[in-house]
Design an enzyme around this catalytic site. Structure first.
Site, mmCIF file in Angstrom:
data_model
loop_
_atom_site.group_PDB
_atom_site.id
_atom_site.type_symbol
_atom_site.label_atom_id
_atom_site.label_comp_id
_atom_site.label_asym_id
_atom_site.label_seq_id
_atom_site.Cartn_x
_atom_site.Cartn_y
_atom_site.Cartn_z
ATOM 1 N N LYS A 53 -62.702 -86.066 -39.090
ATOM 2 C CA LYS A 53 -61.591 -86.521 -38.933
ATOM 3 C C LYS A 53 -61.545 -86.442 -37.327
ATOM 4 O O LYS A 53 -61.130 -87.514 -36.825
ATOM 5 C CB LYS A 53 -60.551 -86.040 -39.497
ATOM 6 C CG LYS A 53 -60.225 -85.977 -40.951
ATOM 7 C CD LYS A 53 -58.982 -85.230 -41.696
ATOM 8 C CE LYS A 53 -59.325 -85.420 -43.248
ATOM 9 N NZ LYS A 53 -58.202 -84.840 -44.028
ATOM 10 N N GLN A 97 -54.501 -79.462 -42.918
ATOM 11 C CA GLN A 97 -55.603 -79.758 -43.931
ATOM 12 C C GLN A 97 -55.427 -78.923 -45.132
ATOM 13 O O GLN A 97 -54.983 -77.736 -45.060
ATOM 14 C CB GLN A 97 -57.185 -79.238 -43.504
ATOM 15 C CG GLN A 97 -58.342 -79.615 -44.139
ATOM 16 C CD GLN A 97 -58.329 -81.002 -44.408
ATOM 17 O OE1 GLN A 97 -57.949 -81.819 -43.969
ATOM 18 N NE2 GLN A 97 -59.230 -81.314 -45.616
ATOM 19 N N ASP A 120 -50.588 -88.053 -43.391
ATOM 20 C CA ASP A 120 -51.060 -87.816 -44.949
ATOM 21 C C ASP A 120 -50.086 -88.684 -45.698
ATOM 22 O O ASP A 120 -50.310 -88.852 -46.824
ATOM 23 C CB ASP A 120 -51.250 -86.492 -45.172
ATOM 24 C CG ASP A 120 -52.544 -85.919 -45.002
ATOM 25 O OD1 ASP A 120 -53.772 -86.784 -45.107
ATOM 26 O OD2 ASP A 120 -52.609 -84.637 -44.638
#
Ligand code: GUN
Length: 308
Positions: A53, A97, A120
């Site tokens: 990422k 994460q 997200d």
């Protein structure tokens, strides 16, 4: 002929579009998008994802960093980092994460993130917005699948879409997004009666359960489009050989790594029945990061008051 849906190629095109838009934005005097990742602990898979990422984000011309925290940190310390990022005007988008270590409450962490910076789309406010068709960042794997279907010119409107798996990260948001595309959506799970028959009705079948090669030809209607979200490691040599008989490349991978990565679909056995299918690796996986960057770009535009 079965069409192999090349997620790598679609992701590459999406990343190039995001990089070009970023360049235009900066040339016009705006800030580049700022995307910050937070990684707690040393789970190898999470490290790999976060590294990918960060690399993709830099290549797109974004600013940002990864904040690495030790596995033993308290929930309070993670919340403090989020508070600091919420208050930092150069941070347009952030993610923590998952999974998190046991001492940290995942919901508390996700709810602490400013919904406007929640790249997200996991904050309950953004989950709600998705379900009432209000603008919000959508979870990247689900939104990336929609993008793949759209760019592959697979009709969604009126299609029977069956999703196997009801996770908050993939199954549920994808159901909402496919409904928005006017598909008729069925979500299946471990208690679904006669799963095979339900799946066989699908024009678009999505496997997102996290079980290696679980979906076989008995689940797939002739001509269905099969989307495989699974990323599973198979370290049993016999199983690997049975799933990909005589496959020299995978055999070599097994020899060097002691395992191969397989999807939730029994790819070789399903291949002939599907009209189109995503491979693993190289299908859905690359789309997640490409879509994450697209989300961050859009969020940066909004925070800077710029037109798309
Ligand atoms: N862990 C597995 N998938 C994801 C994802 O899409 N976002 C975050 N933050 N963590 C994950």
């Amino acid at each position: 002929m079965t069409k192999i849906l090349d997620g790598r190629a679609v992701a590459k095109a999406m990343r190039a579009e995001t990089a070009a838009a970023t360049e235009r934005m900066v040339a016009a005097g705006a800030r580049p998008p700022g995307l910050t990742t937070v990684l707690v602990g040393d789970d190898p898979a999470s490290q790999l994802y976060v590294r990918s990422k960060v690399r993709a984000s830099k290549r797109a011309g974004f600013r940002g960093e990864n904040i690495l925290m030790e596995a033993s940190v308290s929930e309070r310390e993670v919340l403090d980092v989020i508070d600091r990022l919420n208050a930092d005007d150069a941070v347009d988008a952030m993610l923590v994460q998952l999974p998190l270590p046991d001492q940290i409450d995942r919901e508390a962490v996700l709810e602490r993130i400013d919904p406007a910076k929640d790249v997200d789309g996991f904050h309950p406010i953004n989950v709600g917005r998705l379900w009432i068709d209000q603008p919000a960042p959508a979870p990247a794997t689900a939104a990336g699948i929609i993008e793949l279907l759209r760019r592959s010119e697979i009709p969604m409107s009126g299609a029977d879409a069956v999703i196997v798996g009801r996770s908050a990260i993939v199954g549920k948001p994808l159901a909402g997004l496919l409904m928005r595309e006017n598909a008729t959506v069925t979500v299946c799970h471990s208690r679904t009666r006669d799963l095979e028959a339900v799946c066989r009705r699908a024009d678009i079948l999505v496997a997102a359960i996290g079980r290696a090669a679980f979906i076989g030809p008995e689940h797939v209607g002739e001509g269905a489009v099969v989307i495989d979200v699974g990323i599973n490691r198979v370290s049993d040599r016999d199983v690997a050989e049975r799933l990909f008989p005589g496959d020299a490349k995978r055999r070599e991978q097994f020899e060097t790594k002691g395992s191969i990565v397989v999807g939730d679909v029994d790819y070789m056995r399903v291949l002939g029945r599907a009209s189109a299918i995503t491979p693993v690796p190289g299908g859905v996986g690359p789309l997640t990061i490409a879509q994450l960057l697209a989300n961050a770009l859009e969020m940066s535009r909004q925070r800077q008051g710029l037109e798309a």
